[in-house]
Write a protein that holds these residues in place. Structure first.
Motif, PDB file in Angstrom:
ATOM      1  N   ILE A  87      71.917  13.941  27.083  1.00 42.38           N
ATOM      2  CA  ILE A  87      70.495  13.839  27.768  1.00 42.38           C
ATOM      3  C   ILE A  87      70.396  14.551  29.237  1.00 42.38           C
ATOM      4  N   ALA A  88      71.416  13.878  29.990  1.00 49.38           N
ATOM      5  CA  ALA A  88      71.387  14.238  31.395  1.00 49.38           C
ATOM      6  C   ALA A  88      71.964  15.529  31.555  1.00 49.38           C
ATOM      7  N   PHE A  89      72.764  16.068  30.988  1.00 50.39           N
ATOM      8  CA  PHE A  89      73.327  17.466  30.946  1.00 50.39           C
ATOM      9  C   PHE A  89      72.329  18.454  30.615  1.00 50.39           C
ATOM     10  N   LEU A  90      71.750  18.028  29.216  1.00 49.86           N
ATOM     11  CA  LEU A  90      70.686  19.068  28.701  1.00 49.86           C
ATOM     12  C   LEU A  90      69.436  19.195  29.781  1.00 49.86           C
ATOM     13  N   VAL A  91      68.913  18.322  30.190  1.00 48.40           N
ATOM     14  CA  VAL A  91      67.761  18.046  31.101  1.00 48.40           C
ATOM     15  C   VAL A  91      68.281  18.863  32.542  1.00 48.40           C
ATOM     16  N   SER A  92      69.362  18.766  32.979  1.00 47.60           N
ATOM     17  CA  SER A  92      69.887  19.432  33.932  1.00 47.60           C
ATOM     18  C   SER A  92      69.924  20.931  33.924  1.00 47.60           C
ATOM     19  N   ALA A  93      70.218  21.352  32.630  1.00 42.11           N
ATOM     20  CA  ALA A  93      70.359  22.797  32.221  1.00 42.11           C
ATOM     21  C   ALA A  93      68.973  23.029  32.475  1.00 42.11           C
ATOM     22  N   LEU A  94      67.915  22.415  32.146  1.00 39.30           N
ATOM     23  CA  LEU A  94      66.517  22.866  32.338  1.00 39.30           C
ATOM     24  C   LEU A  94      66.378  22.930  33.999  1.00 39.30           C
ATOM     25  N   ALA A  95      66.869  21.961  34.643  1.00 39.95           N
ATOM     26  CA  ALA A  95      66.333  22.005  36.195  1.00 39.95           C
ATOM     27  C   ALA A  95      67.237  22.956  36.832  1.00 39.95           C
ATOM     28  N   THR A  96      68.521  23.299  36.293  1.00 43.06           N
ATOM     29  CA  THR A  96      69.211  24.530  36.987  1.00 43.06           C
ATOM     30  C   THR A  96      68.708  25.858  36.609  1.00 43.06           C
ATOM     31  N   ASP A  97      68.195  26.081  35.499  1.00 45.78           N
ATOM     32  CA  ASP A  97      67.397  27.281  35.148  1.00 45.78           C
ATOM     33  C   ASP A  97      66.225  27.331  36.052  1.00 45.78           C
ATOM     34  N   ILE A  98      65.175  26.390  36.342  1.00 43.79           N
ATOM     35  CA  ILE A  98      64.189  26.539  37.184  1.00 43.79           C
ATOM     36  C   ILE A  98      64.852  26.900  38.609  1.00 43.79           C
ATOM     37  N   GLY A  99      66.028  26.212  39.006  1.00 43.85           N
ATOM     38  CA  GLY A  99      66.553  26.370  40.297  1.00 43.85           C
ATOM     39  C   GLY A  99      66.750  27.944  40.492  1.00 43.85           C
ATOM     40  N   TYR A 100      67.363  28.632  39.331  1.00 42.98           N
ATOM     41  CA  TYR A 100      67.687  30.287  39.219  1.00 42.98           C
ATOM     42  C   TYR A 100      66.385  30.924  39.406  1.00 42.98           C
ATOM     43  N   LEU A 101      65.523  30.417  38.678  1.00 42.13           N
ATOM     44  CA  LEU A 101      64.118  31.095  38.620  1.00 42.13           C
ATOM     45  C   LEU A 101      63.401  31.008  40.120  1.00 42.13           C
ATOM     46  N   ASN A 102      63.643  30.024  40.763  1.00 44.91           N
ATOM     47  CA  ASN A 102      62.981  30.056  42.149  1.00 44.91           C
ATOM     48  C   ASN A 102      63.892  30.615  43.073  1.00 44.91           C
ATOM     49  N   THR A 103      65.003  30.802  43.037  1.00 47.70           N
ATOM     50  CA  THR A 103      65.729  31.241  44.176  1.00 47.70           C
ATOM     51  C   THR A 103      66.711  32.458  43.895  1.00 47.70           C
ATOM     52  N   GLY A 104      66.946  32.841  42.374  1.00 47.65           N
ATOM     53  CA  GLY A 104      67.722  33.950  41.771  1.00 47.65           C
ATOM     54  C   GLY A 104      69.088  33.929  42.517  1.00 47.65           C
ATOM     55  N   SER A 105      69.563  32.513  42.623  1.00 44.44           N
ATOM     56  CA  SER A 105      71.165  32.546  43.021  1.00 44.44           C
ATOM     57  C   SER A 105      71.803  32.268  41.962  1.00 44.44           C
ATOM     58  N   ASP A 106      72.907  33.239  41.523  1.00 41.95           N
ATOM     59  CA  ASP A 106      73.773  33.137  40.579  1.00 41.95           C
ATOM     60  C   ASP A 106      74.489  31.500  40.441  1.00 41.95           C
ATOM     61  N   GLY A 107      74.660  31.041  41.527  1.00 41.26           N
ATOM     62  CA  GLY A 107      75.249  29.669  41.447  1.00 41.26           C
ATOM     63  C   GLY A 107      74.496  28.550  40.638  1.00 41.26           C
ATOM     64  N   TRP A 108      73.099  28.837  40.363  1.00 46.08           N
ATOM     65  CA  TRP A 108      72.326  28.110  39.566  1.00 46.08           C
ATOM     66  C   TRP A 108      72.469  28.551  38.197  1.00 46.08           C
ATOM     67  N   ALA A 109      72.741  29.894  37.770  1.00 43.12           N
ATOM     68  CA  ALA A 109      73.002  30.316  36.599  1.00 43.12           C
ATOM     69  C   ALA A 109      74.408  29.638  36.056  1.00 43.12           C
ATOM     70  N   THR A 110      75.315  29.570  36.752  1.00 43.21           N
ATOM     71  CA  THR A 110      76.771  29.338  36.347  1.00 43.21           C
ATOM     72  C   THR A 110      76.371  27.700  36.053  1.00 43.21           C
ATOM     73  N   ALA A 111      75.669  26.953  37.095  1.00 43.57           N
ATOM     74  CA  ALA A 111      75.567  25.451  36.876  1.00 43.57           C
ATOM     75  C   ALA A 111      75.053  25.294  35.574  1.00 43.57           C
ATOM     76  N   SER A 112      73.952  26.123  35.002  1.00 45.25           N
ATOM     77  CA  SER A 112      73.361  25.948  33.926  1.00 45.25           C
ATOM     78  C   SER A 112      74.448  26.165  32.658  1.00 45.25           C
ATOM     79  N   MET A 113      75.306  26.918  32.735  1.00 43.02           N
ATOM     80  CA  MET A 113      76.133  27.268  31.709  1.00 43.02           C
ATOM     81  C   MET A 113      76.892  25.949  31.555  1.00 43.02           C
TER      82      MET A 113
END
Length: 163
Positions: free
Chosen positions: A26-52
């Motif tokens: 649950i925590a990991f999959l909810v965090s995937a949504l949070a890191t996706d939103i982080g990527y959408l807000n910043t465009g930083s590839d680090g967020w995309a990597t974190a989502s994976m």
């Protein structure tokens, strides 16, 4: 354990294992949504990597939780009698399948490009499904008392008598 309550068969020292493991996917999959939103807000590839990483960890832990949940589901007929158990199980299978598609889309292409709009939409869908299946899990434990022992814990009983 009281004969009236559905019992957990995947347990150690009387403690059901499925509810111990489920917070991780649950925590990991909810965090995937949070890191996706982080990527959408910043465009930083680090967020995309974190989502994976969050999707991979979520799927892995969900598979472990599924084995333990299925052990409980098959281990006691009383669990299978509850509609909530079926909804919980089928919903979680769907959530993991959606997360796996999300992971696949990112792994086979540009992980960052896969986030908008498909990846974040799939991540949000998984979170919504988890809200529903979590509710069904609540039903199983708090309404149907699945895996709940009615026998008093002797250590707790000693503390109560001292008060």
């Amino acid at each position: 354990m009281n004969e009236h309550n559905p019992r957990s068969t995947a347990k150690v020292a009387g403690h059901p294992l499925h509810p111990m493991i489920v917070p991780f996917p649950i925590a990991f999959l909810v965090s995937a949504l949070a890191t996706d939103i982080g990527y959408l807000n910043t465009g930083s590839d680090g967020w995309a990597t974190a989502s994976m990483w969050m999707l991979g960890a979520g799927i892995s832990m969900a598979l472990l939780a599924a084995v333990l949940g299925l052990t409980d589901f098959l281990g006691d007929r009383k669990i299978r009698m509850h509609r909530a158990a079926w909804l919980h199980m089928v919903g979680n299978v769907i959530a993991v399948a959606v997360a796996a598609v999300n992971f696949y889309l990112r792994a086979t292409g540009d992980a960052a490009a896969a986030i908008a709009p498909a990846g974040v939409t799939l991540s949000a869908a998984v979170v919504l499904i988890l809200l529903f299946t979590g509710w069904m899990g609540w039903e199983l434990v708090y309404r149907h008392r699945t895996g709940v022992s009615e026998e008093p814990d002797m250590a707790s009983a000693r503390v109560e008598t001292r008060r």
